[in-house]
Design a protein around this motif. Structure first.
Motif, PDB file in Angstrom:
ATOM      1  N   ALA A  45       0.831  -1.208   0.000  1.00 51.88           N
ATOM      2  CA  ALA A  45       0.000   0.000   0.000  1.00 51.88           C
ATOM      3  C   ALA A  45       0.865   1.257   0.000  1.00 51.88           C
ATOM      4  O   ALA A  45       0.586   2.221  -0.732  1.00 51.88           O
ATOM      5  CB  ALA A  45      -0.932  -0.010   1.210  1.00 51.88           C
ATOM      6  N   GLU A  46       1.916   1.257   0.825  1.00 55.38           N
ATOM      7  CA  GLU A  46       2.790   2.432   0.870  1.00 55.38           C
ATOM      8  C   GLU A  46       3.485   2.657  -0.474  1.00 55.38           C
ATOM      9  O   GLU A  46       3.504   3.784  -0.996  1.00 55.38           O
ATOM     10  CB  GLU A  46       3.836   2.260   1.971  1.00 55.38           C
ATOM     11  CG  GLU A  46       4.805   3.442   2.048  1.00 55.38           C
ATOM     12  CD  GLU A  46       5.761   3.325   3.219  1.00 55.38           C
ATOM     13  OE1 GLU A  46       5.575   4.046   4.206  1.00 55.38           O
ATOM     14  OE2 GLU A  46       6.702   2.504   3.143  1.00 55.38           O
ATOM     15  N   ASN A  47       4.052   1.598  -1.039  1.00 53.66           N
ATOM     16  CA  ASN A  47       4.754   1.739  -2.309  1.00 53.66           C
ATOM     17  C   ASN A  47       3.808   2.078  -3.451  1.00 53.66           C
ATOM     18  O   ASN A  47       4.227   2.655  -4.466  1.00 53.66           O
ATOM     19  CB  ASN A  47       5.530   0.448  -2.620  1.00 53.66           C
ATOM     20  CG  ASN A  47       6.662   0.221  -1.629  1.00 53.66           C
ATOM     21  OD1 ASN A  47       7.212   1.170  -1.083  1.00 53.66           O
ATOM     22  ND2 ASN A  47       6.992  -1.039  -1.369  1.00 53.66           N
ATOM     23  N   GLY A  48       2.537   1.708  -3.289  1.00 54.15           N
ATOM     24  CA  GLY A  48       1.554   2.049  -4.313  1.00 54.15           C
ATOM     25  C   GLY A  48       1.112   3.494  -4.273  1.00 54.15           C
ATOM     26  O   GLY A  48       0.445   3.962  -5.194  1.00 54.15           O
ATOM     27  N   GLY A  49       1.459   4.205  -3.204  1.00 48.96           N
ATOM     28  CA  GLY A  49       1.128   5.628  -3.128  1.00 48.96           C
ATOM     29  C   GLY A  49      -0.019   5.987  -2.219  1.00 48.96           C
ATOM     30  O   GLY A  49      -0.449   7.151  -2.194  1.00 48.96           O
ATOM     31  N   ALA A  51      -1.951   7.171   0.991  1.00 50.84           N
ATOM     32  CA  ALA A  51      -1.578   8.121   2.047  1.00 50.84           C
ATOM     33  C   ALA A  51      -1.869   7.581   3.432  1.00 50.84           C
ATOM     34  O   ALA A  51      -1.248   8.000   4.415  1.00 50.84           O
ATOM     35  CB  ALA A  51      -2.322   9.444   1.851  1.00 50.84           C
ATOM     36  N   LEU A  52      -2.817   6.664   3.518  1.00 53.82           N
ATOM     37  CA  LEU A  52      -3.247   6.178   4.833  1.00 53.82           C
ATOM     38  C   LEU A  52      -3.707   4.737   4.717  1.00 53.82           C
ATOM     39  O   LEU A  52      -4.473   4.396   3.804  1.00 53.82           O
ATOM     40  CB  LEU A  52      -4.397   7.051   5.369  1.00 53.82           C
ATOM     41  CG  LEU A  52      -5.116   6.581   6.638  1.00 53.82           C
ATOM     42  CD1 LEU A  52      -4.163   6.594   7.837  1.00 53.82           C
ATOM     43  CD2 LEU A  52      -6.331   7.471   6.924  1.00 53.82           C
ATOM     44  N   ALA A  53      -3.253   3.891   5.629  1.00 49.90           N
ATOM     45  CA  ALA A  53      -3.740   2.517   5.757  1.00 49.90           C
ATOM     46  C   ALA A  53      -4.473   2.407   7.082  1.00 49.90           C
ATOM     47  O   ALA A  53      -3.962   2.843   8.115  1.00 49.90           O
ATOM     48  CB  ALA A  53      -2.576   1.532   5.727  1.00 49.90           C
ATOM     49  N   THR A  88       7.697   1.256   8.038  1.00 48.68           N
ATOM     50  CA  THR A  88       7.215   2.104   6.950  1.00 48.68           C
ATOM     51  C   THR A  88       7.762   3.509   7.144  1.00 48.68           C
ATOM     52  O   THR A  88       8.259   3.860   8.220  1.00 48.68           O
ATOM     53  CB  THR A  88       5.675   2.131   6.935  1.00 48.68           C
ATOM     54  OG1 THR A  88       5.204   2.467   8.261  1.00 48.68           O
ATOM     55  CG2 THR A  88       5.099   0.775   6.542  1.00 48.68           C
ATOM     56  N   ALA A  89       7.628   4.342   6.102  1.00 48.07           N
ATOM     57  CA  ALA A  89       8.198   5.690   6.181  1.00 48.07           C
ATOM     58  C   ALA A  89       7.273   6.775   5.673  1.00 48.07           C
ATOM     59  O   ALA A  89       7.494   7.962   5.941  1.00 48.07           O
ATOM     60  CB  ALA A  89       9.509   5.740   5.388  1.00 48.07           C
ATOM     61  N   ARG A  90       6.226   6.420   4.943  1.00 51.81           N
ATOM     62  CA  ARG A  90       5.386   7.461   4.333  1.00 51.81           C
ATOM     63  C   ARG A  90       3.902   7.292   4.634  1.00 51.81           C
ATOM     64  O   ARG A  90       3.197   8.286   4.809  1.00 51.81           O
ATOM     65  CB  ARG A  90       5.590   7.456   2.810  1.00 51.81           C
ATOM     66  CG  ARG A  90       7.016   7.706   2.362  1.00 51.81           C
ATOM     67  CD  ARG A  90       7.120   7.790   0.834  1.00 51.81           C
ATOM     68  NE  ARG A  90       6.670   6.575   0.172  1.00 51.81           N
ATOM     69  CZ  ARG A  90       7.417   5.478   0.002  1.00 51.81           C
ATOM     70  NH1 ARG A  90       8.643   5.459   0.458  1.00 51.81           N
ATOM     71  NH2 ARG A  90       6.942   4.413  -0.616  1.00 51.81           N
ATOM     72  N   VAL A  91       3.417   6.092   4.650  1.00 45.90           N
ATOM     73  CA  VAL A  91       1.978   5.878   4.773  1.00 45.90           C
ATOM     74  C   VAL A  91       1.500   6.147   6.203  1.00 45.90           C
ATOM     75  O   VAL A  91       2.158   5.777   7.180  1.00 45.90           O
ATOM     76  CB  VAL A  91       1.605   4.434   4.333  1.00 45.90           C
ATOM     77  CG1 VAL A  91       2.140   3.393   5.304  1.00 45.90           C
ATOM     78  CG2 VAL A  91       0.109   4.291   4.153  1.00 45.90           C
ATOM     79  N   GLY A  92       0.364   6.819   6.325  1.00 43.98           N
ATOM     80  CA  GLY A  92      -0.260   7.010   7.632  1.00 43.98           C
ATOM     81  C   GLY A  92      -0.855   5.708   8.127  1.00 43.98           C
ATOM     82  O   GLY A  92      -1.201   4.825   7.332  1.00 43.98           O
ATOM     83  N   LEU A  93      -1.006   5.586   9.442  1.00 46.45           N
ATOM     84  CA  LEU A  93      -1.470   4.339  10.043  1.00 46.45           C
ATOM     85  C   LEU A  93      -2.628   4.642  10.988  1.00 46.45           C
ATOM     86  O   LEU A  93      -2.451   5.376  11.967  1.00 46.45           O
ATOM     87  CB  LEU A  93      -0.329   3.658  10.793  1.00 46.45           C
ATOM     88  CG  LEU A  93       0.911   3.346   9.929  1.00 46.45           C
ATOM     89  CD1 LEU A  93       2.086   2.951  10.815  1.00 46.45           C
ATOM     90  CD2 LEU A  93       0.603   2.261   8.903  1.00 46.45           C
ATOM     91  N   GLY A  94      -3.798   4.074  10.691  1.00 47.83           N
ATOM     92  CA  GLY A  94      -4.987   4.405  11.474  1.00 47.83           C
ATOM     93  C   GLY A  94      -5.724   3.194  11.988  1.00 47.83           C
ATOM     94  O   GLY A  94      -6.487   2.563  11.237  1.00 47.83           O
ATOM     95  N   PRO A  95      -5.509   2.795  13.241  1.00 45.21           N
ATOM     96  CA  PRO A  95      -6.300   1.700  13.817  1.00 45.21           C
ATOM     97  C   PRO A  95      -7.705   2.174  14.164  1.00 45.21           C
ATOM     98  O   PRO A  95      -7.902   3.325  14.547  1.00 45.21           O
ATOM     99  CB  PRO A  95      -5.513   1.337  15.078  1.00 45.21           C
ATOM    100  CG  PRO A  95      -4.855   2.623  15.486  1.00 45.21           C
ATOM    101  CD  PRO A  95      -4.531   3.337  14.184  1.00 45.21           C
ATOM    102  N   ARG A  96      -8.665   1.275  14.028  1.00 40.06           N
ATOM    103  CA  ARG A  96     -10.028   1.587  14.455  1.00 40.06           C
ATOM    104  C   ARG A  96     -10.199   1.132  15.901  1.00 40.06           C
ATOM    105  O   ARG A  96      -9.902  -0.010  16.255  1.00 40.06           O
ATOM    106  CB  ARG A  96     -11.041   0.871  13.568  1.00 40.06           C
ATOM    107  CG  ARG A  96     -12.473   0.994  14.096  1.00 40.06           C
ATOM    108  CD  ARG A  96     -13.460   0.344  13.165  1.00 40.06           C
ATOM    109  NE  ARG A  96     -14.782   0.264  13.785  1.00 40.06           N
ATOM    110  CZ  ARG A  96     -15.925   0.410  13.144  1.00 40.06           C
ATOM    111  NH1 ARG A  96     -15.918   0.651  11.864  1.00 40.06           N
ATOM    112  NH2 ARG A  96     -17.061   0.304  13.776  1.00 40.06           N
ATOM    113  N   VAL A  97     -10.699   2.019  16.731  1.00 38.72           N
ATOM    114  CA  VAL A  97     -10.958   1.693  18.131  1.00 38.72           C
ATOM    115  C   VAL A  97     -12.327   2.248  18.501  1.00 38.72           C
ATOM    116  O   VAL A  97     -12.627   3.415  18.234  1.00 38.72           O
ATOM    117  CB  VAL A  97      -9.890   2.301  19.064  1.00 38.72           C
ATOM    118  CG1 VAL A  97     -10.140   1.869  20.507  1.00 38.72           C
ATOM    119  CG2 VAL A  97      -8.493   1.881  18.632  1.00 38.72           C
TER     120      VAL A  97
END
Length: 368
Positions: A45-49, A51-53, A88-97
């Protein structure tokens, strides 16, 4: 109308959004517990561009658990996000809580730690799904009526934001001469009392790099003005456009459209893939807009939404099949058309979303 490049996010939970995704996946059913698969998927996902996973989660058993042959179980979303943060270095990371299933104090510390580990790429997807037996799972009374649930979600979000602010940005002084690690005058007690919980004291974690993590929430779960990003869905494009406009009118800083996607793949057309999946389990409609078709058709849909929303969050039907199509046939064409822009290394997620870093509640000039 938004003139910014679209922010493109992707949901990476399990094998995909379709309940029979695990049957069509290239991964083994037990891969949902395999950190190597998680790492590989997030890096794709990050390498594909993207912005957020994001990573879905639920405190109680999933709907799939109740279905014969369904995959039951997943790793905690915050843990998954923290695991991939240093990888990772670019993609945002968002857990659901889900705010109704956690202690706000612990949640604030966990998410602040995620933002520190990811160097400012952390987010929080605020969940508020129906969770049978939630009260038994957390062993306390949890709000059930729509009004009480909405109030609980708002109270937890407000409290977590205040806990992130309880340390001023320069509270850590590391003064060797005096032996002081922090300046206690720059650490503030949070005092919150609600009908269902109370918090007294400061966080145990310094203020996150972003000041406050990016808070994403469905427009149906949280006042759009209280979120950083309001998530909107709808059965039709017109529904999505109307809800996006309503969220903006209500004060949403940013709006992302929720889209479930099942795309033409190398071995089968999208309708045929859907038929095969539906033979095992019905893909019940959700609040998200659903698209089944070609990459070109999806691009046309995105062109219709561009300008009305600030971005989209894709929910691939089968991750191992639809994520490659998104990264090879959709995002490159969005980039070429100038409709989106991938995040750069070192950018915070707030920067990617063109959101300002929040002033600290306790140091604002207008603070009480």
């Amino acid at each position: 109308m938004s003139q910014r490049p679209l922010v493109v996010a992707v949901e990476l939970d399990g094998h995909g959004a379709h309940p029979a995704a695990w049957r069509a996946s290239a991964e083994q059913p037990g891969a949902v517990f395999d950190p190597a698969v998680l790492r590989r998927t997030v890096l794709a996902a990050e390498n594909g561009g993207f912005a957020l996973a994001t990573f879905d989660d639920a405190l109680t058993t999933t709907q799939a658990t109740a279905s014969a042959g369904g995959v039951a179980g997943r790793l905690d979303a915050v843990v998954r996000s923290a695991f991939v943060a240093p990888l990772t270095a670019r993609v945002g990371l968002g857990p659901r809580v889900d705010p109704r299933g956690v202690e706000p104090f612990h949640l604030a510390a966990q998410l602040a730690s995620l933002d520190i580990a990811s160097l400012g790429r952390g987010a929080w997807v605020v969940g508020d799904a129906d969770q049978p037996a939630l009260a038994d799972a957390v062993d306390r009374v949890v709000p059930e009526s729509p009004e009480d649930r909405r109030r609980e979600v708002a109270d937890v979000v407000t409290t977590v934001r205040r806990l992130w602010d309880s340390w001023e940005d320069d509270a850590v002084i590391k003064d060797v001469t005096t032996g002081r690690y922090i300046d206690r005058d720059r650490v503030h007690a949070v005092e919150v009392v609600t009908p269902t919980f109370s918090v007294a004291g400061a966080s145990i974690t310094p203020r996150p790099p972003q000041g406050q993590l990016v808070v994403l929430a469905a427009d149906t779960a949280l006042d759009p003005a209280a979120a950083d990003v309001s998530l909107v869905g709808g059965r039709t494009v017109e529904d999505v456009l109307a809800r996006a406009a309503a969220a903006r009118a209500a004060g949403a800083p940013r709006v992302l459209a929720e889209i479930e996607v099942l795309l033409d793949a190398a071995d089968a057309a999208a309708p045929d893939r859907l038929t095969a999946l539906e033979a095992h389990a019905v893909w019940t409609p959700t609040d998200a807009l659903r698209f089944v078709g070609s990459a070109s058709g999806l691009l046309f849909l995105l062109e219709q939404l561009a300008g009305a929303v600030d971005g989209v969050r894709f929910h691939p039907a089968v991750l191992s099949a639809d994520l490659p199509v998104l990264t090879r046939s959709v995002l490159p064409r969005l980039l070429a058309a100038g409709l989106t822009r991938p995040p750069r290394a070192g950018q915070t997620l707030r920067s990617v979303l063109d959101l300002p870093r929040p002033e600290n509640t306790f140091t604002r000039k207008d603070a009480a």
